[in-house]
Write an enzyme that holds these catalytic residues in place. Structure first.
Site, PDB file in Angstrom:
ATOM      1  N   TYR A 174      89.067 -13.328 -24.902  1.00  0.00           N
ATOM      2  CA  TYR A 174      88.845 -13.371 -26.335  1.00  0.00           C
ATOM      3  C   TYR A 174      90.020 -13.629 -27.492  1.00  0.00           C
ATOM      4  CZ  TYR A 174      87.724 -11.220 -30.901  1.00  0.00           C
ATOM      5  OH  TYR A 174      87.165 -10.811 -32.098  1.00  0.00           O
ATOM      6  N   LYS A 229      79.574  -4.649 -28.394  1.00  0.00           N
ATOM      7  CA  LYS A 229      78.592  -5.514 -27.711  1.00  0.00           C
ATOM      8  C   LYS A 229      77.625  -4.813 -26.857  1.00  0.00           C
ATOM      9  CE  LYS A 229      81.978  -8.558 -29.127  1.00  0.00           C
ATOM     10  NZ  LYS A 229      82.289  -8.463 -30.351  1.00  0.00           N
ATOM     11  N   ARG A 261      91.242  13.255 -36.773  1.00  0.00           N
ATOM     12  CA  ARG A 261      91.735  12.592 -36.525  1.00  0.00           C
ATOM     13  C   ARG A 261      92.500  12.659 -34.952  1.00  0.00           C
ATOM     14  NH1 ARG A 261      97.041  11.760 -37.166  1.00  0.00           N
ATOM     15  NH2 ARG A 261      96.866  12.704 -39.283  1.00  0.00           N
ATOM     16  N   ASP A 306      89.639  -6.052 -19.228  1.00  0.00           N
ATOM     17  CA  ASP A 306      88.739  -6.067 -20.452  1.00  0.00           C
ATOM     18  C   ASP A 306      87.338  -6.234 -19.763  1.00  0.00           C
ATOM     19  OD1 ASP A 306      86.811  -6.812 -22.524  1.00  0.00           O
ATOM     20  OD2 ASP A 306      88.330  -7.722 -23.808  1.00  0.00           O
TER      21      ASP A 306
HETATM   22  C1  LIG Z   1      85.803  -9.836 -24.708  1.00  0.00           C
HETATM   23  C2  LIG Z   1      86.086  -9.207 -25.999  1.00  0.00           C
HETATM   24  N1  LIG Z   1      86.860  -8.212 -25.928  1.00  0.00           N
HETATM   25  C3  LIG Z   1      87.314  -7.535 -27.259  1.00  0.00           C
HETATM   26  C4  LIG Z   1      86.861  -8.108 -28.388  1.00  0.00           C
HETATM   27  C5  LIG Z   1      87.207  -7.240 -29.652  1.00  0.00           C
HETATM   28  O1  LIG Z   1      86.279  -6.204 -29.913  1.00  0.00           O
HETATM   29  P1  LIG Z   1      85.974  -5.694 -31.434  1.00  0.00           P
HETATM   30  O2  LIG Z   1      85.442  -7.024 -32.197  1.00  0.00           O
HETATM   31  O3  LIG Z   1      84.944  -4.529 -31.332  1.00  0.00           O
HETATM   32  O4  LIG Z   1      87.330  -5.348 -32.162  1.00  0.00           O
HETATM   33  C6  LIG Z   1      85.829  -8.918 -28.331  1.00  0.00           C
HETATM   34  C7  LIG Z   1      85.138  -9.320 -29.616  1.00  0.00           C
HETATM   35  O5  LIG Z   1      84.394 -10.248 -29.741  1.00  0.00           O
HETATM   36  C8  LIG Z   1      85.381  -9.611 -26.963  1.00  0.00           C
HETATM   37  O6  LIG Z   1      84.436 -10.636 -26.981  1.00  0.00           O
END
Ligand SMILES: Cc1ncc(COP(=O)(O)O)c(C=O)c1O
Length: 383
Positions: free
Chosen positions: A108, A204, A55, A179
């Site tokens: 998101y 992604k 962990r 992000d």
């Molecule tokens: C721009 C963006 N940031 C963060 C996330 C969250 O990622 P996760 O689904 O791996 O938790 C997503 C998920 O679609 C996303 O599109």
């Protein structure tokens, strides 16, 4: 690990291939092994760099963490998490109770849901900005503890003037997190533009095959890296060894995948803009797109997400999707396969996202196959 400083001058295409490999010694494996052990042999006072318990840290994470930080041109190894949201949670934990967070009005949707939770449970003030409107966005930075940016945004594809926003946020005394999921480190390096923290949903493009859920945080600051790592250990939001190993394998072809997918995306965006059944297309690579100027100034490409609104409303958008045979209707993005979805099918998506807006995650299939499928589905719309 063979993570020596001699990698510093290498191109990103090369870094995706060479970073996070075992040292080249006689008989050593070319790929890092997966270590399946929850604990390590250890007695006495633990040493700072000693593996103790997985962990806390494990050698199966490190090659991926080093590869991502080399691509983001970061001084510190990145910190892998069990999901993009776990990575985001670690960064949002920098805001003190009663503090202030600035987020994009479009981002998101679960990130925005998280912000709402912070309002309700931690008395945090949240201000939403249009990241494309630099001067009004900056006005929201006063007293902010964290300015959380996403550029291009999901799903509206707005593009920020990142250096100006980051500078202004720092002048206001805020930390800045970006992000970078849509852009990937190949197309945008927010740390080099001044950001303190970068987040990816590695689910992604980084992993790239729609087969793992993972996240990662990257920073140049030893202090921030240490805090994020401590958060991960405390919350136990750790990634499984198989997932991280798969993500590193996917990362090896990041440049090939992103280049191929964004070439397809540009061609499709151009063709879709001419289609009589298409009312609107957004893609920062189109010279007429509102995000084109900022993307050209601060990115190395325009990515592989395209959004379109067919002529008509929800019924036409849903009908178009149901006529597709090659494209896969699915949420998520950044895999080798082309997927799409109408974002407002989620009641949690922002009401300012048009109801008929379809987000396309363009994959690496042949352009004509992708186009033929879209074209026939659009032509099947009545009227
Ligand atoms: C721009 C963006 N940031 C963060 C996330 C969250 O990622 P996760 O689904 O791996 O938790 C997503 C998920 O679609 C996303 O599109």
């Amino acid at each position: 690990m063979d993570n020596s400083s001699r990698h510093e001058s290498l191109a990103p295409e090369t870094l995706t291939v060479v970073s996070g490999r075992p040292r080249k010694t006689q008989g050593s494996p070319v790929n890092p092994p997966i270590v399946l052990s929850s604990t390590y042999i250890s007695q006495g006072v633990p040493q700072p760099d000693e593996f103790l318990y997985t962990r806390m840290d494990t050698e199966t994470w490190q090659p991926f963490e080093e590869a991502v930080s080399s691509l983001e041109n970061a001084d510190q190894p990145s910190v892998v998490f069990s999901s993009g949201m776990a990575a985001i949670a670690s960064v949002l934990s920098f805001i003190p109770d009663g503090g202030k967070l600035v987020v994009p009005r479009h981002a998101y949707q679960v990130t925005l849901g998280f912000a709402q939770d912070l309002i309700e449970r931690h008395n945090i003030r949240v201000e939403k900005i249009d990241i494309a409107d630099t001067s009004s966005a900056i006005k929201a930075f006063d007293e902010a503890d964290l300015v959380f940016l996403e550029s291009p945004t999901n799903p509206m594809l707005e593009v920020a003037d990142l250096p100006t926003l980051i500078d202004a946020a720092h002048s206001a005394g805020a930390l800045v997190a970006v992000d970078n999921t849509f852009a990937t480190p190949l197309l945008q390096q927010p740390l080099s533009l001044g950001a303190d923290l970068v987040i990816h949903s590695a689910t992604k493009y980084l992993a790239g095959h729609s087969d793992v859920v993972l996240g990662v945080v990257v920073t140049n600051s030893a202090h921030l890296a240490q805090t994020v790592r401590a958060y991960r250990t405390l919350h136990g939001s750790i990634a499984g060894p198989f997932e991280v190993w798969l993500a590193l394998r996917g990362l090896r072809t990041l440049a090939l995948r992103v280049n191929s997918a964004q070439a397809n995306a540009l061609e499709l965006a151009q063709r879709l803009s001419q289609h009589p059944k298409v009312a609107a297309v957004r893609y920062p690579g189109l010279p007429t797109d509102p995000g084109h100027k900022n993307a050209t100034a601060h990115m190395n490409g325009y990515g592989a997400i395209v959004v379109l609104q067919p002529v008509g409303g929800i019924a036409e958008a849903d009908s178009m999707i149901s006529h597709l045979t090659l494209w896969t209707p699915a949420t998520s993005l950044g895999g080798v396969e082309s997927t799409l979805e109408r974002r407002r099918r989620f009641s949690t998506e922002s009401p300012t996202v048009p109801e008929n807006l379809i987000r396309l995650s363009v994959g690496i299939e042949h352009i004509e196959d992708l186009w033929n499928d879209l074209n026939q589905a659009l032509n099947a719309l009545e009227g």
